[in-house]
Design a protein around this motif. Sequence first.
Motif, PDB file in Angstrom:
ATOM      1  N   GLN A  22       0.805  -1.216   0.000  1.00  0.00           N
ATOM      2  CA  GLN A  22       0.000   0.000   0.000  1.00  0.00           C
ATOM      3  C   GLN A  22       0.842   1.273   0.000  1.00  0.00           C
ATOM      4  OE1 GLN A  22      -2.635   0.291   3.347  1.00  0.00           O
ATOM      5  NE2 GLN A  22      -4.015   1.710   2.320  1.00  0.00           N
ATOM      6  N   VAL A  23       0.382   2.268  -0.771  1.00  0.00           N
ATOM      7  CA  VAL A  23       1.048   3.569  -0.847  1.00  0.00           C
ATOM      8  C   VAL A  23       1.167   4.191   0.539  1.00  0.00           C
ATOM      9  CG1 VAL A  23       0.751   5.961  -1.613  1.00  0.00           C
ATOM     10  CG2 VAL A  23       0.419   4.102  -3.231  1.00  0.00           C
ATOM     11  N   GLN A  24       2.370   4.707   0.851  1.00  0.00           N
ATOM     12  CA  GLN A  24       2.621   5.405   2.099  1.00  0.00           C
ATOM     13  C   GLN A  24       3.471   6.637   1.784  1.00  0.00           C
ATOM     14  OE1 GLN A  24       4.079   2.768   5.337  1.00  0.00           O
ATOM     15  NE2 GLN A  24       3.792   1.110   3.881  1.00  0.00           N
ATOM     16  N   PRO A  25       3.262   7.727   2.523  1.00  0.00           N
ATOM     17  CA  PRO A  25       4.047   8.935   2.272  1.00  0.00           C
ATOM     18  C   PRO A  25       5.546   8.693   2.420  1.00  0.00           C
ATOM     19  CG  PRO A  25       2.194   9.389   3.739  1.00  0.00           C
ATOM     20  CD  PRO A  25       2.282   7.894   3.602  1.00  0.00           C
ATOM     21  N   ASP A  26       6.295   9.137   1.452  1.00  0.00           N
ATOM     22  CA  ASP A  26       7.770   9.076   1.487  1.00  0.00           C
ATOM     23  C   ASP A  26       8.320   7.657   1.635  1.00  0.00           C
ATOM     24  OD1 ASP A  26       7.889  11.948   1.402  1.00  0.00           O
ATOM     25  OD2 ASP A  26       7.457  11.963   3.553  1.00  0.00           O
ATOM     26  N   GLN A  27       7.540   6.658   1.215  1.00  0.00           N
ATOM     27  CA  GLN A  27       7.995   5.272   1.274  1.00  0.00           C
ATOM     28  C   GLN A  27       7.886   4.638  -0.113  1.00  0.00           C
ATOM     29  OE1 GLN A  27       9.253   3.708   4.054  1.00  0.00           O
ATOM     30  NE2 GLN A  27       8.980   5.588   5.222  1.00  0.00           N
ATOM     31  N   ARG A  28       8.774   3.713  -0.387  1.00  0.00           N
ATOM     32  CA  ARG A  28       8.728   3.008  -1.664  1.00  0.00           C
ATOM     33  C   ARG A  28       7.811   1.796  -1.504  1.00  0.00           C
ATOM     34  NH1 ARG A  28      12.195  -0.868  -4.424  1.00  0.00           N
ATOM     35  NH2 ARG A  28      12.054  -0.491  -6.667  1.00  0.00           N
ATOM     36  N   THR A  29       6.743   1.746  -2.281  1.00  0.00           N
ATOM     37  CA  THR A  29       5.768   0.669  -2.163  1.00  0.00           C
ATOM     38  C   THR A  29       5.458   0.073  -3.538  1.00  0.00           C
ATOM     39  OG1 THR A  29       3.825   2.107  -2.448  1.00  0.00           O
ATOM     40  CG2 THR A  29       4.695   1.847  -0.198  1.00  0.00           C
ATOM     41  N   VAL A  30       4.873  -1.125  -3.531  1.00  0.00           N
ATOM     42  CA  VAL A  30       4.511  -1.790  -4.780  1.00  0.00           C
ATOM     43  C   VAL A  30       3.410  -1.006  -5.492  1.00  0.00           C
ATOM     44  CG1 VAL A  30       3.594  -3.907  -5.810  1.00  0.00           C
ATOM     45  CG2 VAL A  30       5.163  -4.055  -3.854  1.00  0.00           C
ATOM     46  N   GLN A  31       2.397  -0.604  -4.749  1.00  0.00           N
ATOM     47  CA  GLN A  31       1.311   0.171  -5.337  1.00  0.00           C
ATOM     48  C   GLN A  31       1.842   1.478  -5.944  1.00  0.00           C
ATOM     49  OE1 GLN A  31      -1.639   1.517  -2.531  1.00  0.00           O
ATOM     50  NE2 GLN A  31      -3.145   1.997  -4.107  1.00  0.00           N
ATOM     51  N   GLY A  32       2.721   2.138  -5.220  1.00  0.00           N
ATOM     52  CA  GLY A  32       3.307   3.377  -5.716  1.00  0.00           C
ATOM     53  C   GLY A  32       4.095   3.177  -6.995  1.00  0.00           C
ATOM     54  N   GLU A  33       4.840   2.085  -7.058  1.00  0.00           N
ATOM     55  CA  GLU A  33       5.632   1.780  -8.250  1.00  0.00           C
ATOM     56  C   GLU A  33       4.729   1.501  -9.443  1.00  0.00           C
ATOM     57  OE1 GLU A  33       9.253   1.089 -10.379  1.00  0.00           O
ATOM     58  OE2 GLU A  33       8.836   2.030  -8.446  1.00  0.00           O
ATOM     59  N   LEU A  34       3.651   0.757  -9.215  1.00  0.00           N
ATOM     60  CA  LEU A  34       2.708   0.462 -10.292  1.00  0.00           C
ATOM     61  C   LEU A  34       1.997   1.726 -10.773  1.00  0.00           C
ATOM     62  CD1 LEU A  34       1.134  -2.781  -8.789  1.00  0.00           C
ATOM     63  CD2 LEU A  34       2.528  -2.681 -10.863  1.00  0.00           C
ATOM     64  N   GLU A  35       1.604   2.578  -9.845  1.00  0.00           N
ATOM     65  CA  GLU A  35       0.906   3.807 -10.222  1.00  0.00           C
ATOM     66  C   GLU A  35       1.837   4.765 -10.964  1.00  0.00           C
ATOM     67  OE1 GLU A  35      -1.070   5.367  -6.771  1.00  0.00           O
ATOM     68  OE2 GLU A  35      -2.548   3.725  -6.731  1.00  0.00           O
ATOM     69  N   ARG A  36       3.100   4.775 -10.588  1.00  0.00           N
ATOM     70  CA  ARG A  36       4.076   5.600 -11.310  1.00  0.00           C
ATOM     71  C   ARG A  36       4.201   5.121 -12.756  1.00  0.00           C
ATOM     72  NH1 ARG A  36       8.517   4.845 -13.383  1.00  0.00           N
ATOM     73  NH2 ARG A  36       8.770   2.769 -12.471  1.00  0.00           N
ATOM     74  N   ALA A  37       4.301   3.797 -12.936  1.00  0.00           N
ATOM     75  CA  ALA A  37       4.434   3.237 -14.282  1.00  0.00           C
ATOM     76  C   ALA A  37       3.192   3.520 -15.123  1.00  0.00           C
ATOM     77  CB  ALA A  37       4.680   1.739 -14.185  1.00  0.00           C
ATOM     78  N   LEU A  38       2.015   3.353 -14.522  1.00  0.00           N
ATOM     79  CA  LEU A  38       0.774   3.572 -15.259  1.00  0.00           C
ATOM     80  C   LEU A  38       0.588   5.043 -15.630  1.00  0.00           C
ATOM     81  CD1 LEU A  38      -1.575   1.163 -13.293  1.00  0.00           C
ATOM     82  CD2 LEU A  38      -1.084   1.043 -15.744  1.00  0.00           C
ATOM     83  N   ALA A  39       1.016   5.949 -14.758  1.00  0.00           N
ATOM     84  CA  ALA A  39       0.911   7.377 -15.063  1.00  0.00           C
ATOM     85  C   ALA A  39       1.768   7.731 -16.277  1.00  0.00           C
ATOM     86  CB  ALA A  39       1.334   8.202 -13.849  1.00  0.00           C
ATOM     87  N   GLU A  40       2.932   7.113 -16.380  1.00  0.00           N
ATOM     88  CA  GLU A  40       3.783   7.333 -17.554  1.00  0.00           C
ATOM     89  C   GLU A  40       3.094   6.842 -18.824  1.00  0.00           C
ATOM     90  OE1 GLU A  40       7.947   6.332 -17.542  1.00  0.00           O
ATOM     91  OE2 GLU A  40       8.030   6.412 -15.353  1.00  0.00           O
ATOM     92  N   LEU A  41       2.503   5.661 -18.743  1.00  0.00           N
ATOM     93  CA  LEU A  41       1.820   5.087 -19.902  1.00  0.00           C
ATOM     94  C   LEU A  41       0.549   5.864 -20.247  1.00  0.00           C
ATOM     95  CD1 LEU A  41       2.243   1.336 -18.910  1.00  0.00           C
ATOM     96  CD2 LEU A  41       3.392   2.482 -20.822  1.00  0.00           C
ATOM     97  N   ALA A  42      -0.063   6.492 -19.236  1.00  0.00           N
ATOM     98  CA  ALA A  42      -1.295   7.253 -19.442  1.00  0.00           C
ATOM     99  C   ALA A  42      -1.008   8.732 -19.727  1.00  0.00           C
ATOM    100  CB  ALA A  42      -2.196   7.125 -18.225  1.00  0.00           C
ATOM    101  N   LYS A  43       0.252   9.033 -20.045  1.00  0.00           N
ATOM    102  CA  LYS A  43       0.650  10.396 -20.432  1.00  0.00           C
ATOM    103  C   LYS A  43       0.373  11.409 -19.326  1.00  0.00           C
ATOM    104  CE  LYS A  43      -0.133   9.278 -25.287  1.00  0.00           C
ATOM    105  NZ  LYS A  43      -0.866   9.589 -26.535  1.00  0.00           N
ATOM    106  N   GLY A  44       0.694  10.991 -18.103  1.00  0.00           N
ATOM    107  CA  GLY A  44       0.602  11.903 -16.970  1.00  0.00           C
ATOM    108  C   GLY A  44      -0.687  11.833 -16.181  1.00  0.00           C
ATOM    109  N   VAL A  45      -1.670  11.100 -16.672  1.00  0.00           N
ATOM    110  CA  VAL A  45      -2.933  10.967 -15.942  1.00  0.00           C
ATOM    111  C   VAL A  45      -2.741   9.996 -14.776  1.00  0.00           C
ATOM    112  CG1 VAL A  45      -5.349  10.260 -16.074  1.00  0.00           C
ATOM    113  CG2 VAL A  45      -4.282  11.414 -18.024  1.00  0.00           C
ATOM    114  N   LYS A  46      -3.175  10.380 -13.579  1.00  0.00           N
ATOM    115  CA  LYS A  46      -3.030   9.513 -12.407  1.00  0.00           C
ATOM    116  C   LYS A  46      -3.973   8.324 -12.513  1.00  0.00           C
ATOM    117  CE  LYS A  46      -3.198   9.498  -7.350  1.00  0.00           C
ATOM    118  NZ  LYS A  46      -1.928   8.771  -7.216  1.00  0.00           N
TER     119      LYS A  46
END
Length: 259
Positions: A22-46
């Motif tokens: 689960q996403v946590q502030p200032d922590q590296r998480t699996v959910q955060g990593e996946l959402e970062r990758a998807l935002a790149e693929l979605a051209k910046g859309v969260k």
Amino acid sequence: MAKGLRYKAVIMYDGTQFSGFQVQPDQRTVQGELERALAELAKGVKVRVHGAGRTDAGVHSRGQIIHFDFPFEIDPEGLMIGMNAKTTAEITISNLIRVDDSFHARYMAKGKKYSYRVHNNRFKDPFLRHYSYHHRYPMNKAKVEHALERLTGTHDFTSFASTHSDKEDKIRTIYKASVEVNEETGEWIFTFTGNGFLYNMIRIIIGTLLQVADGRREPEEITTIIAKKERESAGPTASPVGLCMEEVYYTLKDIPGFE
């Protein structure tokens, strides 16, 4: 913007360097990593990712299920390839399909399967340190199997839940609990399937089973521990390193041990 198209994915990850799913502030998480990758693929859309379970720091998965709504249509195969290209080597998307908008990875899950690995040798194996918990004391398989029998079925698992658990209802069903031992390597593989597991439940069960295995407790004590409904009556919380989410089930008939 339109809601988007819903996708369901099976993901595998090595949880060693993550602070859990689960996403946590200032922590590296699996959910955060996946959402970062998807935002790149979605051209910046969260894009918000929803997981079937919230694994803790250091816990791994071979079968975590996620779903997300992508802002525009894209072929599932292409999206899977894109996600695998954008995530680190610690995460692999092994399957991805389009699903109905009503699908929810967490709320529609009917059961889960977890494994826990223990290497029972005199000395630690440095190549297993992130994936298998080291327990150097002699272990009795017959006693462990007796204890596992007492854990199966529907019980109030308050004694095996963290005091930080946010679930008021502690009643869960373990459909199947087993252990296999590799005599050559000394590794014990515990497997649990159930309709759901409380926070730290499997790790506390393992901490207790190891006490049974090395003679500090008797198998019959499991029944007493369950009846007491007190966290203090069970054993310690075992390390997260041996724990792995293996599979999530969305139909009851697919759950091993369900009748």
